[in-house]
Design a protein around this motif. Sequence first.
Motif, PDB file in Angstrom:
ATOM      1  N   SER A 611       7.030  27.592 -36.529  1.00 46.40           N
ATOM      2  CA  SER A 611       8.483  27.458 -36.448  1.00 46.40           C
ATOM      3  C   SER A 611       8.907  27.271 -35.002  1.00 46.40           C
ATOM      4  O   SER A 611       8.130  27.510 -34.070  1.00 46.40           O
ATOM      5  N   PRO A 612      10.177  26.866 -34.769  1.00 46.82           N
ATOM      6  CA  PRO A 612      10.667  26.787 -33.391  1.00 46.82           C
ATOM      7  C   PRO A 612      10.517  28.123 -32.692  1.00 46.82           C
ATOM      8  O   PRO A 612      10.752  29.180 -33.271  1.00 46.82           O
ATOM      9  N   GLY A 613      10.136  28.069 -31.441  1.00 47.13           N
ATOM     10  CA  GLY A 613       9.852  29.287 -30.671  1.00 47.13           C
ATOM     11  C   GLY A 613       8.512  29.135 -29.981  1.00 47.13           C
ATOM     12  O   GLY A 613       8.172  28.036 -29.507  1.00 47.13           O
ATOM     13  N   TYR A 614       7.756  30.182 -29.947  1.00 51.26           N
ATOM     14  CA  TYR A 614       6.443  30.119 -29.298  1.00 51.26           C
ATOM     15  C   TYR A 614       5.394  29.618 -30.285  1.00 51.26           C
ATOM     16  O   TYR A 614       5.246  30.153 -31.387  1.00 51.26           O
ATOM     17  N   GLN A 615       4.672  28.568 -29.854  1.00 49.66           N
ATOM     18  CA  GLN A 615       3.669  27.912 -30.686  1.00 49.66           C
ATOM     19  C   GLN A 615       2.335  27.921 -29.969  1.00 49.66           C
ATOM     20  O   GLN A 615       2.253  27.661 -28.759  1.00 49.66           O
ATOM     21  N   VAL A 616       1.273  28.243 -30.719  1.00 49.67           N
ATOM     22  CA  VAL A 616      -0.040  28.440 -30.106  1.00 49.67           C
ATOM     23  C   VAL A 616      -0.580  27.123 -29.550  1.00 49.67           C
ATOM     24  O   VAL A 616      -0.493  26.073 -30.186  1.00 49.67           O
ATOM     25  N   GLU A 617      -1.087  27.186 -28.328  1.00 51.57           N
ATOM     26  CA  GLU A 617      -1.670  26.034 -27.638  1.00 51.57           C
ATOM     27  C   GLU A 617      -3.188  26.119 -27.630  1.00 51.57           C
ATOM     28  O   GLU A 617      -3.880  25.118 -27.809  1.00 51.57           O
ATOM     29  N   LEU A 618      -3.702  27.311 -27.421  1.00 55.41           N
ATOM     30  CA  LEU A 618      -5.151  27.471 -27.266  1.00 55.41           C
ATOM     31  C   LEU A 618      -5.521  28.929 -27.504  1.00 55.41           C
ATOM     32  O   LEU A 618      -4.778  29.845 -27.126  1.00 55.41           O
ATOM     33  N   VAL A 619      -6.673  29.139 -28.141  1.00 56.06           N
ATOM     34  CA  VAL A 619      -7.230  30.474 -28.322  1.00 56.06           C
ATOM     35  C   VAL A 619      -8.574  30.538 -27.599  1.00 56.06           C
ATOM     36  O   VAL A 619      -9.419  29.651 -27.771  1.00 56.06           O
ATOM     37  N   VAL A 620      -8.739  31.559 -26.782  1.00 56.74           N
ATOM     38  CA  VAL A 620     -10.004  31.787 -26.079  1.00 56.74           C
ATOM     39  C   VAL A 620     -10.559  33.118 -26.571  1.00 56.74           C
ATOM     40  O   VAL A 620      -9.861  34.135 -26.554  1.00 56.74           O
ATOM     41  N   GLN A 621     -11.817  33.101 -27.032  1.00 54.77           N
ATOM     42  CA  GLN A 621     -12.437  34.314 -27.556  1.00 54.77           C
ATOM     43  C   GLN A 621     -13.739  34.617 -26.836  1.00 54.77           C
ATOM     44  O   GLN A 621     -14.564  33.718 -26.607  1.00 54.77           O
ATOM     45  N   LEU A 622     -13.900  35.880 -26.478  1.00 57.62           N
ATOM     46  CA  LEU A 622     -15.197  36.344 -25.994  1.00 57.62           C
ATOM     47  C   LEU A 622     -16.069  36.658 -27.204  1.00 57.62           C
ATOM     48  O   LEU A 622     -15.582  37.216 -28.200  1.00 57.62           O
ATOM     49  N   VAL A 623     -17.343  36.311 -27.127  1.00 62.35           N
ATOM     50  CA  VAL A 623     -18.226  36.462 -28.283  1.00 62.35           C
ATOM     51  C   VAL A 623     -19.309  37.495 -27.995  1.00 62.35           C
ATOM     52  O   VAL A 623     -19.554  37.884 -26.845  1.00 62.35           O
ATOM     53  N   TRP A 624     -19.950  37.935 -29.066  1.00 59.95           N
ATOM     54  CA  TRP A 624     -21.096  38.837 -28.938  1.00 59.95           C
ATOM     55  C   TRP A 624     -22.249  38.083 -28.274  1.00 59.95           C
ATOM     56  O   TRP A 624     -22.443  36.896 -28.498  1.00 59.95           O
ATOM     57  N   VAL A 625     -23.001  38.781 -27.470  1.00 58.14           N
ATOM     58  CA  VAL A 625     -24.163  38.188 -26.799  1.00 58.14           C
ATOM     59  C   VAL A 625     -25.362  39.100 -27.037  1.00 58.14           C
ATOM     60  O   VAL A 625     -25.370  40.252 -26.596  1.00 58.14           O
ATOM     61  N   SER A 626     -26.330  38.593 -27.778  1.00 54.42           N
ATOM     62  CA  SER A 626     -27.595  39.310 -28.016  1.00 54.42           C
ATOM     63  C   SER A 626     -27.343  40.712 -28.566  1.00 54.42           C
ATOM     64  O   SER A 626     -27.949  41.690 -28.113  1.00 54.42           O
ATOM     65  N   GLY A 627     -26.415  40.826 -29.507  1.00 54.69           N
ATOM     66  CA  GLY A 627     -26.146  42.110 -30.123  1.00 54.69           C
ATOM     67  C   GLY A 627     -25.192  43.002 -29.364  1.00 54.69           C
ATOM     68  O   GLY A 627     -24.830  44.072 -29.847  1.00 54.69           O
ATOM     69  N   GLU A 628     -24.773  42.581 -28.178  1.00 61.23           N
ATOM     70  CA  GLU A 628     -23.834  43.361 -27.379  1.00 61.23           C
ATOM     71  C   GLU A 628     -22.411  42.856 -27.633  1.00 61.23           C
ATOM     72  O   GLU A 628     -22.149  41.660 -27.537  1.00 61.23           O
ATOM     73  N   PRO A 629     -21.464  43.768 -27.959  1.00 61.60           N
ATOM     74  CA  PRO A 629     -20.089  43.311 -28.199  1.00 61.60           C
ATOM     75  C   PRO A 629     -19.410  42.921 -26.896  1.00 61.60           C
ATOM     76  O   PRO A 629     -19.753  43.428 -25.831  1.00 61.60           O
ATOM     77  N   PRO A 630     -18.425  42.044 -26.949  1.00 61.64           N
ATOM     78  CA  PRO A 630     -17.675  41.703 -25.731  1.00 61.64           C
ATOM     79  C   PRO A 630     -16.836  42.890 -25.267  1.00 61.64           C
ATOM     80  O   PRO A 630     -16.335  43.666 -26.084  1.00 61.64           O
ATOM     81  N   GLN A 631     -16.691  43.026 -23.970  1.00 62.27           N
ATOM     82  CA  GLN A 631     -15.857  44.091 -23.417  1.00 62.27           C
ATOM     83  C   GLN A 631     -14.393  43.672 -23.460  1.00 62.27           C
ATOM     84  O   GLN A 631     -14.055  42.495 -23.320  1.00 62.27           O
TER      85      GLN A 631
END
Length: 1122
Positions: A611-631
Motif C-alpha cells: 500500500s502507499p507508505g513504506y514499501q520494501v526495497e531490499l532484504v539482507v539476511q545473515l545466514v548460519w555458517v557451519s552450524g553456527e547461528p548468525p549473531q
Amino acid sequence: MKKFNIRKVLDGLKEQASSSASSVQSGAPENNLMQETLQSENFQLCKTVRHGFPYQPSAMAHDPVQKILAIGTQSGALRLFGRPGVECYCQHESGAAVISLQFLINEGALVSALADDSVHLWNLRQKRPAILHSLKFNRERITFVHLPFQSKWLYIGTEKGNIHIVNVESFTLSGYVIMWNKAIELSSKAHPGPVVHISDNPMDEGKLIIGYESGIVVLWDLKSKKADSRYTYDEAIHSVAWHHEGKQFICSHSDGTLTIWNIKGQGKPFQTITPHGKQPKDGKKPEPCKPILKVEYKTTRLGDPFMILSGGLSYDTVGRRPCLTVMHGKSTAVLEMDYPIVDFLTLCETPYPNDFQEPYAVVVLLEKDLVVIDLAQNGYPIFENPYPLTIHESPVTCCEYIADCPVDLIPALYSVGSRQKRQGYSKREWPISGGNWGLGTQSYPEIIITGHADGTVKFWDASAIMLQVLYKLKTAKVFEKSRNNKEDKQNTEIVDEDPFAIQIMAWCPESRILCLAGVSANVIIYRFSKQDITTEVVQLLEVRLQYEVNDVESPLDGGGGDRDPPTPGAASPSPQTAGPPTHPSTSSNSSDGVRDNVPCLKVRSTPLKQSPGYQVELVVQLVWVSGEPPQQITSLALNSAYGLIVFGNSNGLAVVDYLQKTVLLNLGTVELYGSNDPYQRQPRSPRKTRQPSGGNGRFDSSYTVDVYSLLCTGALPFFAISSTVLLSVCPPRGANPLDHRDNSFSRSRSSSVTSIDKEVREAITSFHFCETFARKGDSAVAPCLFVGTSLGTVLAVALNLPPAGEQRLLQPVIVLPSGTVARLKGSILRMSFLDNTGTFLPPSFEPWYEPNATGADGEERDKARKRRPVSVSPSTSQELQESQYAVVVSEKQAKVIALPSQNCIFKHSITETSFVLRADVVQMNIGNCVACFCANGHIMALSLPGLRPLLDVNYLPLTDMRIARTFCFTNLGQAMYLTSPTEIQRITYSQETCENLQEMLGELFTPVETPEAPNRGFFKGLFGGGATSLDREELFGETQAGKASRGLAQHIPGPQGLEGMKGAASGVVADLARARIALDERGQKLGELDERTAAMLASADSFGKHAHDMMLKCKDKKWYQF
C-alpha cells in the motif's frame, strides 16, 4: 564568552587526572578562534509531558460537568484526560496504589484514596495539579470513598466496617462516626466485613445506604443516628446502585446474581436476576456464575432503564474474554473486551442523582486499554479513541526521536496513515471534551518512531508536546508465516519468541528511506511512496558473517579432495547475489545435520501487495555458517546520498549498496585493523574452500587472507571484494554477544584487554557516514565511513563513489579500510563532525522522490536521481589544514579529534564508576553540545568543542533495561524514554523550553455553569415527595458532632486551602466568568426562593378559602348539631 585558540595549544600535553578537566593536544589554524556560545545557564532539566496508557490502572472517576476523566494506577500515578491533546500526569509521593477517585464536580478538585490509607485533595485549577491537603489514617484501612454531589463532606468506609466523615475544605475529621456494631442488628454477633459501598438516597440526603461485604445492607438515618432498615442476602456484595427515585436499589453478588430491593420492603428482595445463569426447567435456583463485580442502574425519561454490569459469566464459559453486559428492556448485549475490566463508569446527561439519568456512553477501563461505548446508537459501537494509548499494542523494543525534521514529512505520513484507520466507529464526537489547549510556542515538527516486538513500526507526530499516531508499518509481511514444524523451529533458534522484533532503526528524514534491523539477524530497507505497488519478487541478499577461531581444522568431508584457494582477482559468482523468485537456500542441512547458508526467517516467495507508505526495497539476511547461528546486529547506519547501508555485530561488518543490490564489504573486525592490529591477533591460516551442497553456482570462499595488505599493495582491486572475497571469522561456540547487558547497570567497562576472549569478540557498536579525511595528511575530503568498536577503537573506511545518475547504478563502489583514527575507553557510542568554526556537519542526503512515478513524474524522478546529493561539507578549495573535528563519545570518555592530523584536541572523562548508555551530538538554538545518559541515572551535557560540563543532574537513580533501550536525545533540548511498558515520558534539558512549558501545557479546569437542578413541580413542592435536603454542616460540625479521636488520622496541610484553590485559575476572563457564574447561582437561588414563596402563598390562599367555606357551612348550626 569563552574562546579557544587551538593553534597556540602545544602538541602532546599530558591528560589531566581530574575527570572534569579537558586536555588540549594539538593545534588548529592560528587565525581561527572557535567560540562556545552555550553556557550552563542555557540548560535546565524538567519533565514535559507523559503519553500513553496509564500502566497498571486501578481506579477511575469522571466529572460530568467539566467532562474530564481521571485514572489512578497501582504505582500512585494520576493521569487526567480532557479533550484530545489535553493530558496531565501527577504522582503521589508514597507510590501506593490508588484505590478510589472522587471529583468535586465542577469545582476543579479531585480526592484520591490510596492503599496506604491516605486521602489527598488535588487542585486541578492550575496547569500542574498539586496536593492541597492530605489525611493519613493510622488505625483503620480505607476500603471505600463517597462524595455526594455538591457536598463538602466525604464519607470514608473502612475494613473494620466503620464510616468516618471528612470535611474536604479543611480536611479534618468530623466527630460523627457510624460504628459497624450500631449499624447491624444487635442480635448478630458476626462482623459484617469491610464496607464495600456508601451512597445517600437520591431523594433524601439524610438516609445513607451502607453495603457490607458479607451481604448486609443498612439504610442509616443520619439525623437519628440509627438504622432505619436492614437487608440481608446470603451472598457477598460487590456493589450497590440506586434507582433515581430513591425507592429501590440494586446489589451485585459473588454468585453472579442481581438483587433488587424496595427500601420499605423487609426481608426478601423484590426481584432476583441471574443475567448469565441457565434457568432450570424445574424452577430451581439457577447455577451460580462468576461474581458481578459492579452494577450501575441508569434511568431514561422515555424508555426502559439501563442495567450495566461487569462479570457474572457462567463458569462453563472457559477461555471466554472479559465481558461488559448492557441490559436495556428485554434486550441483553454482551460486549467482549480484549483485556480484564478494571472499572467502568456510565456517562449521563445530568450530574444530579435524583433526576432521570439519560445515559449516553460507558467508559470501560481495561488493564491495557480504555474503551468508550456509545449507548445512543444501535449495536453499541465504540468511539474512536483520540488519545495515544496504543503505544504498547505490541511491546516497544526501540525508539527514535527526531526534532526539527522536514516540514512536509508529517503531512506525507498522515496522508498514507489515514487510509489505515478502522471502520465501524461511532459517528458521534468523543464525549470526554473538557479543558483547553495550551498556547504552543514550539513551531518545529517532531516525530517519534517506535519499533515493536511483533515487527511493526509506528510513526508519531510529537509536535507541541502532543502525540498522535501517523502511520503504522508491518514488517512481518515480508516474511513467510511460520509453520509449527520442527524445521522452522530449528531455523529460528537464535530467538525464543518474537522473531520479527525490531532491534535497531536508521532513518533519513530528507530522503524518507528507512532501514530496520530485526532480532533474527535481518536488515530491511524501505522507500516511501504515495502509490501502491505489487512486488512480484522481494529482493534478497544473504550474507555469511562469521568469526572463526584460530585452530587447525581437518579437511572437509565430501569436498572431492584438496582444492587450491581461488585467485583473489578471479571473477566468480557472488555469494551474496539475490536469489531466484522462490528464494531456495543454497544449502540447508549437510549430510551430518549441520545447518549452513540457512537464514533465520524465510522471505516470502509470493507477490507482495504494498500500500502507499513504506514499501520494501531490499532484504539482507545473515545466514548460519557451519552450524553456527548468525549473531544479532548491534549497529546500523544508512546514507541516502551514497546509496549505502552498513550493519555490524560481534563478528564484523557488512557494507551493502542498496541501489545495485550488492554486498560491497564483508569483513571480520580483526581484518579492519589489518597488520596494525593493536592486540597482536595473528592472521588466520588459509582454509580449504567448501563447495555448497546446494550447487546453484554460489561460491563460498571461507578461506582467510590478509585483505588489508592486499588492498594497500594494490594486489586486489577494491571493488573485487563484492564478487570474490567473503571473509568469515567465528567466535568460540557459546559466546554471548557483547551487547547483552545485565539489568543492574553496575559494572564498569574498560578498553583494556586482559584475555583472548575479549579480543575475539570485539563487536561493531556504531557507524557514521561523512565527508571527511580518511587518513592522516589527506588534502581533500571524501565520502567515508567511520566505525566504532566495543573495545573503544575508531576506524575509517574510505568510499569511492561513481558519479551520480546512470553511472552510479552501473559502476562499482570502491571500499577501502583506512586504519585506526582514535582509541577511547569503553565501547564507542556516537560519532559526529564539526567544521573548522565548530558548526555541526550533518551527513549528506538525497532529496525524496517518488520511486514509482511514471510518465512526466518519472522524468522528474530521473532528474532528481541525477542531481548531486546535498552536502554541507567544506569545499576543497579552502585551506584544509585542520579543517574538521570529529567528536567521539564512548561509554567512558568523549574526545574531539582534529582532522586530518588525527590529534586529540579535547578529552573529557564522563564517568569512572558507571558507563554511558546513550550519547548524542545535538543542536541547540545557539550552539551544539554532547548529551549523555549514564547507567547511574545522570543526564549530562558537554560543550563543543571544549567538552566543558554544562549540565549534570541525577535524574533517574533507578534504571532498567527498558529505559536504557529506549532513551533518546534529539535536537533543541528534547529527550524521551519509555518510563513504563505503556508510557512515553518526554523531558527537556533546555532552559528556554522549561520557561515556556507553563504556556504550552493545557488547562484542565474551565469555568462552566452547573446545570439547573431538576424541577420538583408544584404538587411535589406543596405536598412533599421531592428531594429532601440535609444540613450536613450542622450535623457533622464540631458543635453537634464533637471532635474526632486524635490518633485516628493525621492531617498533612498543603500550601493553600480550598479558597486559595478557587482563586488559582488566573486571568481576567476566568475571574469574570466565575463572577458571572456566582451571580447566576445567586439568581437561581433567589428564583428558587421566589418559587417557594409563591407556593406558600398559594397554600395560604387555599387554606383561607377552605376555612371560609367551612365557616359559611357551619354558621347557622347549633352546637349540638356538630
